[in-house]
Design an enzyme around this catalytic site. Structure first.
Site, PDB file in Angstrom:
ATOM      1  N   LYS A  13       0.721  -0.968  -0.124  1.00 57.78           N
ATOM      2  CA  LYS A  13      -0.108  -0.236  -0.259  1.00 57.78           C
ATOM      3  C   LYS A  13       0.907   1.405  -0.042  1.00 57.78           C
ATOM      4  CE  LYS A  13      -2.563  -1.364   3.671  1.00 57.78           C
ATOM      5  NZ  LYS A  13      -1.856  -2.697   4.043  1.00 57.78           N
ATOM      6  N   ARG A  88      -9.616   0.487   9.522  1.00 51.25           N
ATOM      7  CA  ARG A  88      -8.826  -1.229   9.623  1.00 51.25           C
ATOM      8  C   ARG A  88     -10.359  -1.089   9.961  1.00 51.25           C
ATOM      9  NH1 ARG A  88      -3.607   0.244   8.990  1.00 51.25           N
ATOM     10  NH2 ARG A  88      -2.419  -1.186   9.823  1.00 51.25           N
ATOM     11  N   ARG A 123      11.561  -7.328   5.361  1.00 51.26           N
ATOM     12  CA  ARG A 123      11.343  -5.690   5.082  1.00 51.26           C
ATOM     13  C   ARG A 123      12.198  -4.726   6.594  1.00 51.26           C
ATOM     14  NH1 ARG A 123       5.846  -2.544   5.217  1.00 51.26           N
ATOM     15  NH2 ARG A 123       5.678  -3.385   7.570  1.00 51.26           N
ATOM     16  N   ARG A 156      11.677  -2.261  11.431  1.00 53.59           N
ATOM     17  CA  ARG A 156      10.433  -1.860  12.037  1.00 53.59           C
ATOM     18  C   ARG A 156      10.075  -2.396  13.322  1.00 53.59           C
ATOM     19  NH1 ARG A 156       5.074   0.152   8.247  1.00 53.59           N
ATOM     20  NH2 ARG A 156       4.100  -1.447  10.083  1.00 53.59           N
ATOM     21  N   ARG A 167      -0.424  -9.465  13.231  1.00 57.13           N
ATOM     22  CA  ARG A 167      -0.647  -8.492  12.575  1.00 57.13           C
ATOM     23  C   ARG A 167      -1.994  -9.492  11.345  1.00 57.13           C
ATOM     24  NH1 ARG A 167       4.156  -5.687  11.289  1.00 57.13           N
ATOM     25  NH2 ARG A 167       2.508  -4.044   9.990  1.00 57.13           N
TER      26      ARG A 167
HETATM   27  P1  AMP Z   1       0.995   0.231   9.047  1.00 52.63           P
HETATM   28  O1  AMP Z   1       2.462   0.545   9.050  1.00 52.63           O
HETATM   29  O2  AMP Z   1       0.239   0.953   8.291  1.00 52.63           O
HETATM   30  O3  AMP Z   1       0.812  -0.924   8.559  1.00 52.63           O
HETATM   31  O4  AMP Z   1       0.571   0.602  10.494  1.00 52.63           O
HETATM   32  C1  AMP Z   1       1.151   0.560  12.030  1.00 52.63           C
HETATM   33  C2  AMP Z   1       0.591   0.394  12.733  1.00 52.63           C
HETATM   34  O5  AMP Z   1       0.142   1.600  13.455  1.00 52.63           O
HETATM   35  C3  AMP Z   1      -0.734  -0.459  12.862  1.00 52.63           C
HETATM   36  O6  AMP Z   1      -0.120  -2.368  13.704  1.00 52.63           O
HETATM   37  C4  AMP Z   1      -1.632  -0.339  13.677  1.00 52.63           C
HETATM   38  O7  AMP Z   1      -0.776  -0.604  15.419  1.00 52.63           O
HETATM   39  C5  AMP Z   1      -1.378   1.463  13.692  1.00 52.63           C
HETATM   40  N1  AMP Z   1      -2.097   1.506  12.894  1.00 52.63           N
HETATM   41  C6  AMP Z   1      -2.780   1.793  11.968  1.00 52.63           C
HETATM   42  N2  AMP Z   1      -3.674   3.030  11.079  1.00 52.63           N
HETATM   43  C7  AMP Z   1      -4.638   2.038  11.767  1.00 52.63           C
HETATM   44  C8  AMP Z   1      -5.785   2.163  11.920  1.00 52.63           C
HETATM   45  N3  AMP Z   1      -6.549   2.537  11.159  1.00 52.63           N
HETATM   46  N4  AMP Z   1      -6.022   1.840  12.958  1.00 52.63           N
HETATM   47  C9  AMP Z   1      -5.700   1.543  14.259  1.00 52.63           C
HETATM   48  N5  AMP Z   1      -4.402   1.625  14.058  1.00 52.63           N
HETATM   49  C10 AMP Z   1      -3.751   1.534  12.713  1.00 52.63           C
END
Ligand code: AMP
Length: 212
Positions: A13, A88, A123, A156, A167
């Site tokens: 994404k 999400r 990653r 990360r 996740r």
């Molecule tokens: P990402 O970079 O999109 O994988 O997001 C990393 C982390 O941020 C996720 O594993 C969640 O802990 C938090 N996060 C990001 N977007 C959301 C969302 N829309 N709702 C809840 N937690 C989020």
């Protein structure tokens, strides 16, 4: 165009979002990046979400909904935007509806779990600018350092093997229903997210340009 990018963590994404953002001149809003920046700066929001993110858990809907509401009210979103990582949960999708925000299209990047596990395991991200690499598929030409800014490449906090599994489980349980929600509304554009970045970009742009 108000676009949402959906797909499992590691589906691409962020990578495709950056390309689409340039191609269509729309701001890309990655909620994960916003939260990681907040953690880095030590802000109250960052303190609130730090341990949840490290554990691979979702941040509560009320917190993330407010973050998105504030961001979408900024001037650069007036002509459209790309949301990456939000909504999400079904509650977040409904919150977006309640804000009066119309989503035009949802690009779903479909990648099987096996591929996701391999991608997230390899990653690496730049600790300074957040640029993403993969040890095998997209190594940095500067070795252990970021080829864009020279920052150190790190894993990360939520890309540890046990966290990755959690996740993915959360994705299937809480986020995949949102894909079905938008499919039901006839807004879903589905793209095969396997293969190399260029091939996925080509498919993605073709699907989006057909919509223009
Ligand atoms: P990402 O970079 O999109 O994988 O997001 C990393 C982390 O941020 C996720 O594993 C969640 O802990 C938090 N996060 C990001 N977007 C959301 C969302 N829309 N709702 C809840 N937690 C989020």
């Amino acid at each position: 165009m108000n676009l949402v990018l959906m797909g499992a963590p590691g589906a691409g994404k962020g990578t495709q979002g950056e390309i689409i953002s340039e191609r269509f001149e729309l701001p890309e809003i990655s909620t994960g990046s916003v939260l990681r920046e907040a953690i880095k700066s030590g802000s109250p929001l960052g303190e609130q979400v730090k341990s949840l993110i490290a554990q691979g858990k979702l941040v509560p809907d009320e917190i993330i909904n407010q973050v998105v509401k504030d961001r979408l009210s900024q001037a650069d979103c007036a002509k459209g935007f790309i949301l990456d990582g939000f909504p999400r949960t079904l509650a977040q999708a409904q919150a977006l509806d309640a804000m009066g925000v119309t989503i035009d299209k949802v690009l779903y990047i479909n990648v099987p779990d096996q591929v996701i596990l391999e991608r997230l395991g390899g990653r690496r991200v730049c600790e300074k600018c957040g640029e993403t690499y993969h040890i095998k598929h997209q190594p940095s030409s500067a070795g252990e350092l970021c080829e864009k800014c020279g920052g150190k490449l790190i894993i990360r906090a939520d890309d540890k093997p046990e966290t990755i599994r959690d996740r993915l489980a959360t994705y299937h349980q809480s986020t995949y229903p949102v894909v079905e929600y938008y499919r039901g509304q006839g807004k879903l554009l589905e793209v095969d997210g396997t293969g190399n970045i260029e091939a996925i970009t080509e498919r993605t742009l073709r699907v989006l340009e057909d919509e223009e």
